[in-house]
Design a protein around this motif. Structure first.
Motif, PDB file in Angstrom:
ATOM      1  N   UNK A  25       0.815  -1.212   0.000  1.00 42.17           N
ATOM      2  CA  UNK A  25       0.000   0.000   0.000  1.00 42.17           C
ATOM      3  C   UNK A  25       0.847   1.259   0.000  1.00 42.17           C
ATOM      4  N   UNK A  26       1.955   1.247   0.771  1.00 46.04           N
ATOM      5  CA  UNK A  26       2.756   2.475   0.840  1.00 46.04           C
ATOM      6  C   UNK A  26       3.410   2.807  -0.501  1.00 46.04           C
ATOM      7  N   UNK A  27       3.781   1.791  -1.259  1.00 49.97           N
ATOM      8  CA  UNK A  27       4.379   2.022  -2.573  1.00 49.97           C
ATOM      9  C   UNK A  27       3.322   2.558  -3.551  1.00 49.97           C
ATOM     10  N   UNK A  31       9.672  15.102   0.343  1.00 47.85           N
ATOM     11  CA  UNK A  31       8.553  14.161   0.363  1.00 47.85           C
ATOM     12  C   UNK A  31       8.313  13.710   1.795  1.00 47.85           C
ATOM     13  N   UNK A  32       7.168  14.059   2.320  1.00 50.67           N
ATOM     14  CA  UNK A  32       6.831  13.676   3.690  1.00 50.67           C
ATOM     15  C   UNK A  32       5.335  13.480   3.790  1.00 50.67           C
ATOM     16  N   UNK A  33       4.921  12.219   3.956  1.00 50.88           N
ATOM     17  CA  UNK A  33       3.504  11.881   4.056  1.00 50.88           C
ATOM     18  C   UNK A  33       3.325  10.930   5.236  1.00 50.88           C
ATOM     19  N   UNK A  34       2.566  11.355   6.209  1.00 49.08           N
ATOM     20  CA  UNK A  34       2.376  10.551   7.424  1.00 49.08           C
ATOM     21  C   UNK A  34       1.812   9.192   7.084  1.00 49.08           C
ATOM     22  N   UNK A  35       0.842   9.151   6.169  1.00 46.18           N
ATOM     23  CA  UNK A  35       0.174   7.879   5.873  1.00 46.18           C
ATOM     24  C   UNK A  35       1.065   6.914   5.099  1.00 46.18           C
ATOM     25  N   UNK A  86      10.060  -0.675  -4.155  1.00 48.37           N
ATOM     26  CA  UNK A  86       9.404  -1.479  -5.202  1.00 48.37           C
ATOM     27  C   UNK A  86       9.240  -0.718  -6.514  1.00 48.37           C
ATOM     28  N   UNK A  87       9.106   0.583  -6.442  1.00 50.62           N
ATOM     29  CA  UNK A  87       8.956   1.378  -7.652  1.00 50.62           C
ATOM     30  C   UNK A  87      10.277   1.473  -8.405  1.00 50.62           C
TER      31      UNK A  87
END
Length: 546
Positions: free
Chosen positions: A46-48, A68-72, A82-83
């Protein structure tokens, strides 16, 4: 699976919805690489998935990891791995000087480009112009500025753009449409869309759209018309939407050639274009070339079956000149009905436009004036004919974020909906139109429409208009709109004044000092005069300030 309560990943849910929509409707048109991307994407952690969608929604293609900073999402490096494995992201992209300047702050540029030390007082744009010739090469960020930051660069954007094109039917809309709709900023009509309704019928349609877009972008970037035409090649399409885009591109290239004085080439392109203005421009190009006979023949042929009122107006203006050059009798033209006019001398207000100045001067409690221009008549039409406009016909709606039907400007828009439009317009005959407009206003308020201007059409304006505008005038206006929606939605008078106690009105076209009537305004004024509609032109002059 995402929890329905996990709203922090709303954008990922939306992207998955779009992929499911595309897969369900376009499985037969997807290339192997596109289908493989969808399958692999849905199998990612999910995070990827979330990181990729976040990057696709941002202006790219290069992104500094520190930004790039995203808590979720959590750790960006973990999400990116993976990308990177699939080469959807790369971390060693070579950057031009332009790209470097877009990524780095001024102090960071000072640290990695020694030449900037002597230019501290200048801005980044001036630095870039000064250094452009010194750094023609491209290199990874690590070589530009060792140890500064990790850089991620998207490589999957072209493929995702094709999926976006399949979903929206265009590339003007992007994934933010989901967010804007969820926030209530945009509201769309809920049209039933069948699985068979889709914007593209074949893979060639998709490729043709992208090809035309590439050629249009080359033209807009200033590439020579001959180079754009060479890239365009022998293009043809049986898709009406694509054929219209092709015709418009040819017309635009013809205009470029005409401005450059390449009249023969321009005339040739106009001849190949089905654009609404192409024939009249072809006649003018032939006239400039001195080929009066060919120009006269084409003008007469076009006037026998004009594409629209604008074409008739333009050709009727040219034809007397051609007849004079050929020694022919000038064609007789019916004299235009004069539009009443009046003059006002006003003190020029510091912040108001001339239209608002006239409104303020004429407005009375018993005779209110509204600044409506092209909004009122279109809005009333949109309210009355809402069901016909948003009818779920094949090819009209193919995704849930359409403000109107895709065939709105197509030649057969009216014919495809004739029975529905007749049913709507019949309310003008039986007197039920006001009730229908009020009901539509109440139930559809705020929903995007190609005709209804909610920000202008207040309840006061609606009720006053319904009281004062005769049904016969409404029908005449609506019929003219349907004759040529693209052209006739513009050119209407600026102001409308009502006398509710007498149930009458007048429309007012305002012209400031030095301003003249435009062609589309002249056509509307002539139409109103022909139908005995009260319309006047107000010429304003500013009083001298002593």
């Amino acid at each position: 699976m995402l929890s329905p309560l996990d709203t922090s990943l709303y954008y990922l849910t939306n992207f998955r919805t779009a992929l499911a929509w595309v897969t369900g409707r376009y499985a037969d048109l997807l290339e192997a690489g596109e289908q493989a991307f969808i399958d692999e994407f849905l199998a990612l952690p999910t995070n990827a998935q979330a990181l990729l969608v976040r990057l696709l929604m941002r202006k790219g293609p290069h992104f500094r990891a520190s930004k790039l900073s995203y808590v979720e999402i959590g750790d960006i490096g973990s999400a990116a791995a993976p990308l990177l494995e699939r080469n959807w992201l790369i971390d060693d992209a070579e950057l031009s000087l332009n790209e470097l300047f877009a990524l780095l702050r001024k102090d960071e540029l000072l640290a990695c480009l020694p030449e900037t030390l002597g230019m501290r007082s200048r801005n980044k744009t001036e630095w870039l112009e000064q250094l452009r010739t010194h750094y023609p090469q491209v290199r990874p960020l690590e070589q530009w500025s060792p140890g500064l930051d990790q850089l991620y660069s998207l490589t999957i954007t072209p493929l995702c753009d094709r999926l976006r094109l399949l979903f929206f039917g265009n590339l003007a809309q992007d994934w933010s449409e989901f967010v804007l709709a969820e926030l209530g900023i945009y509201r769309y009509e809920n049209v039933e869309i069948s699985a068979a309704s889709r914007g593209f019928r074949s893979r060639r349609d998709i490729d043709d759209y992208l090809h035309l877009r590439d050629c249009r972008e080359r033209h807009e970037a200033g590439l020579d018309a001959s180079q754009v035409l060479a890239a365009l090649g022998e293009f043809s399409s049986d898709n009406p939407y694509l054929a219209a885009r092709h015709a418009k591109l040819l017309f635009q290239l013809g205009r470029q050639l005409e401005r450059e004085g390449k009249l023969a080439a321009a005339a040739s392109l106009y001849a190949a274009s089905a654009h609404g203005e192409a024939r009249q421009r072809q006649v003018r190009a032939l006239e400039k070339l001195g080929d009066y006979q060919t120009a006269h023949t084409l003008a007469c042929t076009a006037l026998e079956s004009p594409r629209n009122a604008a074409e008739s107006q333009a050709l009727e203006r040219i034809l007397p000149r051609l007849c004079r050059q050929l020694g022919l009798v000038r064609p007789l033209r019916s004299p235009a009905l004069a539009t009443p006019a009046f003059e006002l001398e006003l003190s020029q207000p510091p912040e108001l436009s001339v239209e608002w100045a006239v409104l303020k001067h004429l407005h009375e409690d018993q005779a209110p004036v509204f600044y409506v221009e092209n909004t009122l008549i279109c809005s009333l039409f949109g309210l009355l004919c809402w069901d016909a406009i948003f009818a779920p016909l094949p090819g009209a709606f193919f995704h849930p974020f359409q403000a109107g039907p895709a065939d709105l400007h197509a030649a057969d828009f009216r014919n495809r909906r004739q029975a529905l439009l007749d049913a709507c317009l019949s309310r003008l005959d039986d007197g039920s139109y006001a009730q229908r407009m009020r009901a539509t206003y109440e139930t559809k308020f705020g929903i995007l429409s190609p005709f209804v201007h909610w920000e202008v059409l207040t309840p006061e304006l609606l009720e006053t208009a319904l009281l004062c505008l005769p049904a016969a005038h409404l029908r005449a206006w609506f019929e003219r709109l349907l004759d040529d929606i693209r052209a006739n939605r513009a050119g209407m008078p600026d102001l409308i004044q009502f006398w509710p106690g007498e149930r009458r009105y007048r429309m007012i076209e305002v012209k400031g000092p030095g301003d003249r009537l435009q062609d589309n305004q002249k056509r509307w004024l002539a139409f109103c005069a022909e139908h005995s509609m009260p319309v006047e032109v107000c010429y304003v002059r500013w009083s001298e300030v002593l």
